[in-house]
Write a protein that holds these residues in place. Sequence first.
Motif, PDB file in Angstrom:
ATOM      1  N   ILE A 201     -17.035  -3.834   5.677  1.00 46.53           N
ATOM      2  CA  ILE A 201     -16.846  -4.202   4.275  1.00 46.53           C
ATOM      3  C   ILE A 201     -17.690  -3.296   3.373  1.00 46.53           C
ATOM      4  O   ILE A 201     -17.238  -2.868   2.311  1.00 46.53           O
ATOM      5  N   THR A 202     -18.893  -2.972   3.816  1.00 47.86           N
ATOM      6  CA  THR A 202     -19.750  -2.065   3.046  1.00 47.86           C
ATOM      7  C   THR A 202     -19.127  -0.688   2.933  1.00 47.86           C
ATOM      8  O   THR A 202     -19.138  -0.069   1.858  1.00 47.86           O
ATOM      9  N   ALA A 203     -18.560  -0.205   4.048  1.00 38.96           N
ATOM     10  CA  ALA A 203     -17.904   1.102   4.029  1.00 38.96           C
ATOM     11  C   ALA A 203     -16.707   1.091   3.087  1.00 38.96           C
ATOM     12  O   ALA A 203     -16.476   2.049   2.341  1.00 38.96           O
ATOM     13  N   LEU A 204     -15.973  -0.001   3.098  1.00 40.84           N
ATOM     14  CA  LEU A 204     -14.814  -0.111   2.219  1.00 40.84           C
ATOM     15  C   LEU A 204     -15.231  -0.115   0.755  1.00 40.84           C
ATOM     16  O   LEU A 204     -14.609   0.537  -0.087  1.00 40.84           O
ATOM     17  N   GLN A 205     -16.318  -0.818   0.438  1.00 35.81           N
ATOM     18  CA  GLN A 205     -16.804  -0.853  -0.940  1.00 35.81           C
ATOM     19  C   GLN A 205     -17.299   0.528  -1.379  1.00 35.81           C
ATOM     20  O   GLN A 205     -17.079   0.947  -2.517  1.00 35.81           O
ATOM     21  N   VAL A 301      -5.593  -2.070   5.671  1.00 33.98           N
ATOM     22  CA  VAL A 301      -7.035  -2.311   5.751  1.00 33.98           C
ATOM     23  C   VAL A 301      -7.700  -2.046   4.398  1.00 33.98           C
ATOM     24  O   VAL A 301      -8.545  -2.830   3.940  1.00 33.98           O
ATOM     25  N   VAL A 302      -7.309  -0.958   3.726  1.00 29.71           N
ATOM     26  CA  VAL A 302      -7.953  -0.591   2.462  1.00 29.71           C
ATOM     27  C   VAL A 302      -7.616  -1.588   1.356  1.00 29.71           C
ATOM     28  O   VAL A 302      -8.477  -1.995   0.579  1.00 29.71           O
ATOM     29  N   ALA A 303      -6.349  -1.990   1.279  1.00 31.31           N
ATOM     30  CA  ALA A 303      -5.924  -2.827   0.148  1.00 31.31           C
ATOM     31  C   ALA A 303      -5.648  -4.274   0.523  1.00 31.31           C
ATOM     32  O   ALA A 303      -5.439  -5.107  -0.355  1.00 31.31           O
ATOM     33  N   GLY A 304      -5.649  -4.595   1.818  1.00 32.56           N
ATOM     34  CA  GLY A 304      -5.171  -5.904   2.250  1.00 32.56           C
ATOM     35  C   GLY A 304      -6.155  -7.046   2.160  1.00 32.56           C
ATOM     36  O   GLY A 304      -5.756  -8.208   2.268  1.00 32.56           O
TER      37      GLY A 304
END
Length: 510
Positions: A201-205, A301-304
């Motif tokens: 989640i941190t990587a995605l943010q 994964v990025v937008a879901g």
Amino acid sequence: MHLILLFLVIPLYLLVNLVQTTLHHRYLLSIPGPLITRFTKLWYFNRVRLRGFERDNIRLHEKYGPVVRIAPDHYSIRDRVAVRTVYGNGSRFAKSAWYEGWKHPDPNRWTLFPDRDIRRHGESRKRFASLYSMSSLVHYEAFVDNCADILAQRLRERDQCGSTLNLGHWFQCYAFDVIGEITFGQRFGFLDQGHDIEGTITALQSLMTYSTLVGIYPEWHPRLFGILSWFKSSGAAGRAYIMQFVQDKISSHAPYSPTQDDVEGRAPKAQDFVEKMMLARDKNPEKVTDYHLYMMGLSNVVAGSDTTAISLSSIMYHLLHNPEVLAKLRAEVDSFTTLGRCSPRVTFKESQEMPYLQAVIKEALRMHSATGLPLWRVVPAGGAEISGYRFPEGAVVGVNTWVAHYDEEVFPEASTFQPERWIEAEQDPERLRLMNDMYMPFGLGSRTCLGKHISILEISKLIPRLVRDFDFTTSTARWTTENSWFVKPTDFEVQVRARLDSKTERLRAE
């Protein structure tokens, strides 16, 4: 010496930029906006960096009117006709260079969301459309139910220990695990562990923040990406991590064998996205390639997770701050449960038959949409007439979902949470059409979010279950949010108590 050069280069850069803008957009000099936006993108960059641009954008239109200059060649629009012109089906307004920040700098590694090629995007979308269609939703309900069961268990555990929890975080855990089940056939495990697994989640943010900011200066993306990828905490490294994360999930995906279910006498399990895409690839490898499979997984994964988690948070936040609305919704859900029209695991079909629930969902997504920046588009060849201005080819225009949703002419008392507005509009078709024209929490036209129906499925099944089975309280008068493209709450702290009446307990036992 370096300082002297710096003081010489910056004014020169601003002068060249001003001359170029004046020559190319001389017909648009009358468009109002902050003075500095005539000369540089720095004002826009700084406001986005501060992570509250959705409110800034609304205030700009309140001050300057329906068209506002955001940068030398960027114009924010608040116009109902313009929405159809720019985003309607068949629109020739391509996505702007801002979206370059959301893709790998390698031009051969394009993905669906940021793809600026209208034709290629349309062809790619056709390959995935059946996976995300409304008719496919029934096949994904079991995946959603599995995750909703675990979330409910985690909430009961918090009831027993009496501590508060960040509901926004748990909604993201839920949404992440649902998309894991639907895409790869297995949960990522966020609901099981309750924390950010391996920093995903941190990587995605980090990816979101990097892409949002570098997209304002897209020419810097190829130069910065490689360098920043070496720094673990950077957004570029976050993108590299997410890309590898998806590739590993696909590589480790065990092919499904229906004969195994036949041997063991089990009902065939629902197929996940990867299984369906693999079958399509094996059937027609020229039409569906390994890269299409990877692209689908990365997009999910990025937008879901963020879009669904933010929408769920918005619904519960507004319910908790409007107890009369919560009471009315709970009465509807309890009534449906008593009449046998609402199962312990609420079905999607049952949720669609609850009119007040649907109005609550729609109003909450209007009040707090997931995306909070203009959806930038490029004026096509020949230019375009928008809101009384003649925009030349190459100008960048966009409508911010928040600006559209807070238009007082369309949504009177727009800052007030009023689900009834949608029910009342059912009696006035023209009014309802106008509201729907400006309602865009998932985008509009050919670039509407491909995962819209899955998000609605997750929301529609979970909200009535939470309202019926739990009591939530919060001491937060107003939450804090951060807008890095997605407007995420950071402190949605609540306390939870189980609320299971005897009838619901009996139904669950059955």
